[in-house]
Design an enzyme around this catalytic site. Structure first.
Site, mmCIF file in Angstrom:
data_model
loop_
_atom_site.group_PDB
_atom_site.id
_atom_site.type_symbol
_atom_site.label_atom_id
_atom_site.label_comp_id
_atom_site.label_asym_id
_atom_site.label_seq_id
_atom_site.Cartn_x
_atom_site.Cartn_y
_atom_site.Cartn_z
ATOM 1 N N ALA A 121 0.863 -1.013 -0.036
ATOM 2 C CA ALA A 121 0.153 0.063 0.102
ATOM 3 C C ALA A 121 0.895 1.208 -0.015
ATOM 4 C CB ALA A 121 -0.797 0.073 1.402
ATOM 5 N N LYS A 122 0.426 2.502 -0.114
ATOM 6 C CA LYS A 122 0.856 3.536 -0.283
ATOM 7 C C LYS A 122 1.984 3.924 1.165
ATOM 8 C CE LYS A 122 -2.470 5.967 -2.967
ATOM 9 N NZ LYS A 122 -3.525 7.038 -2.908
#
Length: 282
Positions: free
Chosen positions: A243-244
């Site tokens: 994920a980011k």
């Protein structure tokens, strides 16, 4: 049977390597079987979807060398299909309005004598004369829905898990239309996959549990059940889904930095992943 897969990102942010990994799974499976690969933009969340994210998605996929068949479809232009499905389920008494806020639900789940687990406790299930002028969502009465079908045993086939018996009750009374959106992910994706003739749903294993609900909706709405391929995910340094927060650059950043997208796609196909990123075991 002609194989038909799809990639269906939400334009609420930029794509990263995890998205590229999933798009490749769907694209390559279709191409290896002489089938079709379509692109659907799941922009039903009007408060978070942005046109600039749509434009970036199209450029990123082209940069990776992933061509799609036909026109790009947008959920925001298919709202009539979702309303028809909702009207059908409402007419059969399988939906009920829910006025609970997230805080209400959290409070009921943590109360000393409240139900265990994180499922919706059914607070609004049997409200008498609910005031529909107040903000509300629509929930599926799962027990009633199953009873309307004669409490059948529902199954789907997954390429990695084999024959799976659906257990829709494990998700509780899910939301099918939110206060701020005309359809939930569960309803929209089920209706869209059937309407578009998707034969193989290729998506991450993080969506495996959602298929229990989708299988019930298919039975209720008389829709075909596709084959499923819930592929392993890319994991970040902490062992969770990429994920980011892991600091992985967006595909756009890599593209603008001059990286070769087609070469990146070939490395992903070969399992050559950046340092700190790993593919989960199937």
């Amino acid at each position: 049977m002609v194989v038909h897969t799809r990639f269906a990102p939400s334009p609420t942010g930029r794509l990263h390597l995890g998205h590229a990994w999933s798009a490749l799974q769907a694209h390559d499976f279709a191409r290896a079987n002489g089938g079709a690969f379509t692109l659907r933009i799941e922009d039903i969340d009007g408060t978070r979807s942005r046109p600039e994210h749509v434009e970036a998605i199209l450029r990123d996929l082209e940069w990776l060398g992933l061509g799609w068949d036909g026109e790009v479809t947008f959920q925001s232009r298919r709202l009539g299909l979702y309303e028809e499905a909702l009207d059908d389920l409402r007419a059969r008494g399988l939906l009920y309005p829910c006025f609970c806020t997230r805080a209400d639900i959290a409070a009921s789940l943590t109360a000393p004598h409240g139900p265990d687990g994180a499922l919706y406790p059914g607070t609004c299930r049997r409200l008498e004369a609910p005031d529909l002028s107040k903000p509300h969502c629509w929930r599926l009465d799962v027990a009633k829905a199953l009873a309307s079908l004669g409490d059948p045993e529902l199954f789907w086939h997954d390429a990695f898990a084999g024959q799976v018996r659906a257990d829709p009750a494990s998700a509780g009374d899910v939301v099918l239309a939110r206060k701020d959106a005309p359809a939930s992910y569960h309803l929209a994706v089920t209706v869209d996959d059937a309407a578009q003739g998707v034969t193989h749903v290729v998506r991450g294993v993080d969506l495996f549990a959602a298929t229990h609900v989708h299988r019930l909706l298919q039975a209720l709405l008389g829709l075909p059940t596709p084959e499923y391929r819930h592929h392993p995910l890319l994991l970040g340094p902490d062992g969770t889904r990429l994920a980011k927060r892991h600091g992985a650059p967006s595909l756009e950043a890599m593209r603008l930095a001059g990286e070769d997208g087609r070469a990146l796609a070939e490395r992903l196909r070969a399992g050559q992943l950046p340092v700190g990123i790993a593919a989960a075991q199937a």
